[in-house]
Design an enzyme around this catalytic site. Structure first.
Site, PDB file in Angstrom:
ATOM      1  N   ARG A  69       0.806  -1.220   0.000  1.00 34.73           N
ATOM      2  CA  ARG A  69       0.000   0.000   0.000  1.00 34.73           C
ATOM      3  C   ARG A  69       0.844   1.276   0.000  1.00 34.73           C
ATOM      4  O   ARG A  69       0.325   2.353  -0.300  1.00 34.73           O
ATOM      5  CB  ARG A  69      -1.007  -0.030   1.151  1.00 34.73           C
ATOM      6  CG  ARG A  69      -2.085  -1.097   0.904  1.00 34.73           C
ATOM      7  CD  ARG A  69      -3.209  -0.996   1.897  1.00 34.73           C
ATOM      8  NE  ARG A  69      -2.795  -1.209   3.247  1.00 34.73           N
ATOM      9  CZ  ARG A  69      -2.689  -2.413   3.834  1.00 34.73           C
ATOM     10  NH1 ARG A  69      -2.993  -3.508   3.163  1.00 34.73           N
ATOM     11  NH2 ARG A  69      -2.297  -2.505   5.073  1.00 34.73           N
ATOM     12  N   GLU A 106       4.261  -9.938  15.128  1.00 38.89           N
ATOM     13  CA  GLU A 106       3.634 -10.370  16.379  1.00 38.89           C
ATOM     14  C   GLU A 106       3.875 -11.872  16.568  1.00 38.89           C
ATOM     15  O   GLU A 106       4.247 -12.335  17.638  1.00 38.89           O
ATOM     16  CB  GLU A 106       2.137 -10.047  16.309  1.00 38.89           C
ATOM     17  CG  GLU A 106       1.464 -10.061  17.652  1.00 38.89           C
ATOM     18  CD  GLU A 106      -0.011  -9.705  17.522  1.00 38.89           C
ATOM     19  OE1 GLU A 106      -0.421  -9.191  16.468  1.00 38.89           O
ATOM     20  OE2 GLU A 106      -0.742  -9.978  18.492  1.00 38.89           O
TER      21      GLU A 106
HETATM   22  P1  AMP Z   1       3.479  -2.127  11.397  1.00 42.10           P
HETATM   23  O1  AMP Z   1       2.801  -2.758  12.556  1.00 42.10           O
HETATM   24  O2  AMP Z   1       3.704  -0.634  11.629  1.00 42.10           O
HETATM   25  O3  AMP Z   1       4.735  -2.824  11.009  1.00 42.10           O
HETATM   26  O4  AMP Z   1       2.457  -2.241  10.174  1.00 42.10           O
HETATM   27  C1  AMP Z   1       2.553  -3.259   9.255  1.00 42.10           C
HETATM   28  C2  AMP Z   1       1.808  -2.943   7.978  1.00 42.10           C
HETATM   29  O5  AMP Z   1       0.438  -3.254   8.161  1.00 42.10           O
HETATM   30  C3  AMP Z   1       1.903  -1.494   7.517  1.00 42.10           C
HETATM   31  O6  AMP Z   1       2.422  -1.510   6.212  1.00 42.10           O
HETATM   32  C4  AMP Z   1       0.491  -0.988   7.547  1.00 42.10           C
HETATM   33  O7  AMP Z   1       0.174  -0.440   6.282  1.00 42.10           O
HETATM   34  C5  AMP Z   1      -0.386  -2.193   7.794  1.00 42.10           C
HETATM   35  N1  AMP Z   1      -1.362  -2.031   8.893  1.00 42.10           N
HETATM   36  C6  AMP Z   1      -1.170  -2.313  10.188  1.00 42.10           C
HETATM   37  N2  AMP Z   1      -2.257  -2.115  10.910  1.00 42.10           N
HETATM   38  C7  AMP Z   1      -3.203  -1.653  10.055  1.00 42.10           C
HETATM   39  C8  AMP Z   1      -4.575  -1.246  10.188  1.00 42.10           C
HETATM   40  N3  AMP Z   1      -5.209  -1.258  11.384  1.00 42.10           N
HETATM   41  N4  AMP Z   1      -5.222  -0.836   9.085  1.00 42.10           N
HETATM   42  C9  AMP Z   1      -4.601  -0.829   7.893  1.00 42.10           C
HETATM   43  N5  AMP Z   1      -3.328  -1.202   7.702  1.00 42.10           N
HETATM   44  C10 AMP Z   1      -2.628  -1.612   8.762  1.00 42.10           C
END
Ligand code: AMP
Length: 181
Positions: A69, A106
């Site tokens: 994205r 996780e």
């Molecule tokens: P992160 O936990 O910051 O490593 O996020 C991992 C990926 O998941 C990122 O590229 C975000 O775009 C996506 N992501 C995580 N949580 C959400 C959420 N609640 N809604 C949409 N995208 C999410």
């Protein structure tokens, strides 16, 4: 009439364009769906303009987008800034020699890759993704860029989920987010 009008976007208006989908992709996750923002011609432009405005004087040579994205925003921002675009991809997608990084999720680990010659040593790099959640992905991408000697000048996101404290994993780095939840 001027093609680009530099009025600050209203966060409330942009938030109205983002669809929240409860329990996707699994129970307990509130998913922020930016496809509804992207299809709105004004909202999409305002989002990219606001990122470009913030990074106008960053001197970025390269905008890195994180699969998948991040690709919706990073190339548009690169064009606006007069920078190049470089994709960071999931494993085994890039055809030439890659640098890989493995990082914690996780449950378990994941891996991301970049072409070793995608960035010249010392080039200034902006890293862009749609959502800053735990910060694990963005932190890994910053380290990946540094492994091939790029200089990370900023990490930008459309959405920040503040309750997940993603900034903690990016401490000491320049982090900018347009919308906070
Ligand atoms: P992160 O936990 O910051 O490593 O996020 C991992 C990926 O998941 C990122 O590229 C975000 O775009 C996506 N992501 C995580 N949580 C959400 C959420 N609640 N809604 C949409 N995208 C999410």
């Amino acid at each position: 009439m001027s093609a680009s009008v530099h009025t600050a976007p209203s966060p409330a208006r942009l938030k109205d364009l983002i669809r929240e989908v409860p329990d996707f992709p699994k129970p307990g996750i509130n998913f922020y769906d930016i496809t509804t923002l992207l299809k709105d011609k004004t909202g999409f432009r305002e989002t990219v303009d606001a990122l470009a405005e913030h990074y106008r004087n960053s001197g970025a040579d390269i905008v890195v987008g994180i699969e998948a994205r991040g690709y919706f925003f990073a190339p548009a921002l690169a064009l606006a800034l007069g920078a190049g675009f470089v994709p960071v991809r999931k494993p085994r997608k890039l055809p030439h020699t890659v640098q890989s990084i493995e990082y914690e999720l996780e449950y378990g680990t994941d891996q991301l890759e970049i072409h070793v010659d995608a960035i010249e040593p010392g080039q200034k790099v902006l890293i862009i993704d749609d959502v800053l959640a735990t910060g694990g992905t963005a932190s890994a991408v910053a380290r990946l860029v540094e492994m091939i000697k790029g200089k990370v000048v900023g990490l930008g996101f459309v959405i920040e989920l503040t309750f997940l404290n993603g900034r903690k994993k990016l401490e000491g780095r320049d982090v900018f987010t347009l919308l906070q939840y």
